[in-house]
Design an enzyme around this catalytic site. Structure first.
Site, short mmCIF file in Angstrom:
data_model
loop_
_atom_site.label_atom_id
_atom_site.label_comp_id
_atom_site.label_asym_id
_atom_site.label_seq_id
_atom_site.Cartn_x
_atom_site.Cartn_y
_atom_site.Cartn_z
N CYS A 137 41.72 39.24 44.30
CA CYS A 137 41.42 40.60 44.76
C CYS A 137 41.33 40.64 46.28
CB CYS A 137 40.12 41.08 44.12
SG CYS A 137 39.72 42.81 44.48
N CYS A 184 35.05 42.38 36.93
CA CYS A 184 34.90 43.84 36.87
C CYS A 184 35.78 44.49 35.82
CB CYS A 184 35.15 44.45 38.24
SG CYS A 184 36.85 44.35 38.84
#
Length: 369
Positions: A101, A199
């Protein structure tokens, strides 16, 4: 400077934005929408991309008096972070989605868009320090608080991205100080629990997420001699060093626990063995990203987990982004999996990062050198 503050909805990013504002920068807040179907991401405080987080980010921006926007980066996130996560597990490797990410979203897609819009830097709530030399050269260092240090997941960004990064929390001595500062500033997120876990795995069940996306792929669980000990529903659900969830039904002959030694996706096989068989004397890695690439063999420290301990090592660059790592001076690692991020340190300074491609066990060390 014009600074884009990435507001995740947590206390760290809010205080980081406030500090950037205090420093005299023109600050604009942005929240990254990483899924078009928001119910795919968990609610509550376990992740960093929940529905509540977007609202918390907006309220923080209101308190700070800065403009606030939501940017849709869901397509890039799915095509890079989530796709990489699935592909790596399917290939028998163990990825770190936070590293990916940072590489593809926060310091690529987000930063590139910010630069295109005329911003000079991206500010985040990461705990890491940037030091700048007289000639303008920047180096990435561990945070002042070892317990919160996030230099490990930032090492993949490289020097060009680092040149436009801002980490205002790098010198904070503890998370308690950050929370106290948030409370003093009137930020409602001051007591919000830390985010953790992945997440995009909404319920926290990583194995269930993989099974839903990759399907059932049953195969054998064997020991290092090849004896079949049990079965599994998907080798992708296992990682080197794993102990729980093997469900073998009978103990080892010596009564000691078994651990995953290897995942072989082509044969759909999970190999298990003793803890001693997990001991690593050396590591091979590739796809290196350097801030300061060694020109020859170099003594340093390496770290293979976000919250792992650095161990003394001798690193030798082999060209084409490859490097060989030999542990020295009694340094020990256990259960290192292909796909993990390996970060090279010189004291507090990050020298570079690479992806583990293989390991050399202690038993084979003498013959491999």
């Amino acid at each position: 400077m014009r600074v884009l503050a990435a507001l995740s909805g947590g206390v760290d990013s809010a205080v980081a934005a406030a500090r950037a504002l205090d420093a005299g920068h023109e600050v604009v807040g942005v929240h990254m929408a990483l899924s078009r179907s928001r119910d795919q991401f968990r609610t509550g405080s376990r992740g960093c991309c929940s529905i509540e987080d977007a609202g918390d980010a907006r309220r923080a921006a209101d308190v700070l008096g800065i403009p606030y926007y939501v940017w849709d980066l869901s397509e890039q996130f799915e095509e890079t972070v989530v796709a990489d996560f699935l592909a790596e597990y399917a290939a028998g490797r163990t990825p770190n989605p936070c590293v990916r990410c940072n590489e593809h979203i926060k310091f690529a897609a987000l930063l590139d868009k910010a630069v295109a819009l005329g911003f000079d830097a991206v500010c985040t709530g990461h705990y890491a320090r940037i030091e700048e030399a007289a000639d303008g050269t920047r180096t990435l260092h561990r945070a002042a608080d070892p317990a919160k240090d996030q230099s490990y997941v930032l090492a993949v960004m490289g020097p060009q991205r680092l040149a436009r990064a801002m980490f205002p929390l790098g010198d904070v001595p503890s998370k308690d100080v950050t929370r106290a500062e948030a409370a003093a500033r009137g930020l409602s997120v001051s007591a919000k629990p830390d985010s953790y876990d992945i997440c995009f795995v909404a319920d926290g069940d990583t194995q269930g997420f993989l099974r839903e996306r990759l399907g059932s792929q049953p195969g054998p669980v064997v020991d290092s001699s090849g004896q079949v000990l049990g079965t599994h529903d998907g080798a992708y659900a296992y990682t080197v060093g794993q102990r729980k969830g093997l469900a073998l039904g009978r103990p080892a002959a010596d009564g000691r626990p078994r651990y995953v030694l290897a995942v072989e996706p082509v044969r759909r096989t999970v190999v298990v063995g003793s803890a001693d068989e997990l001991r690593v004397a050396g590591i091979d890695a590739g796809d290196a990203v350097w801030f300061d690439e060694p020109t020859d063999e170099r003594d340093c420290h390496v770290q293979v987990r976000a919250h792992g301990d650095p161990v003394p090592a001798r690193v030798r660059p082999l060209g084409d982004g490859r490097l060989r790592v030999d542990l020295v001076d009694g340094g020990q690692l256990r259960g290192v999996a292909p796909g993990q991020s390996l970060v090279v340190y010189d004291g507090t300074r990050v020298l570079g990062q690479a992806t583990v491609t293989g390991t050399r066990p202690v038993a084979a060390a003498d013959g491999s050198r």
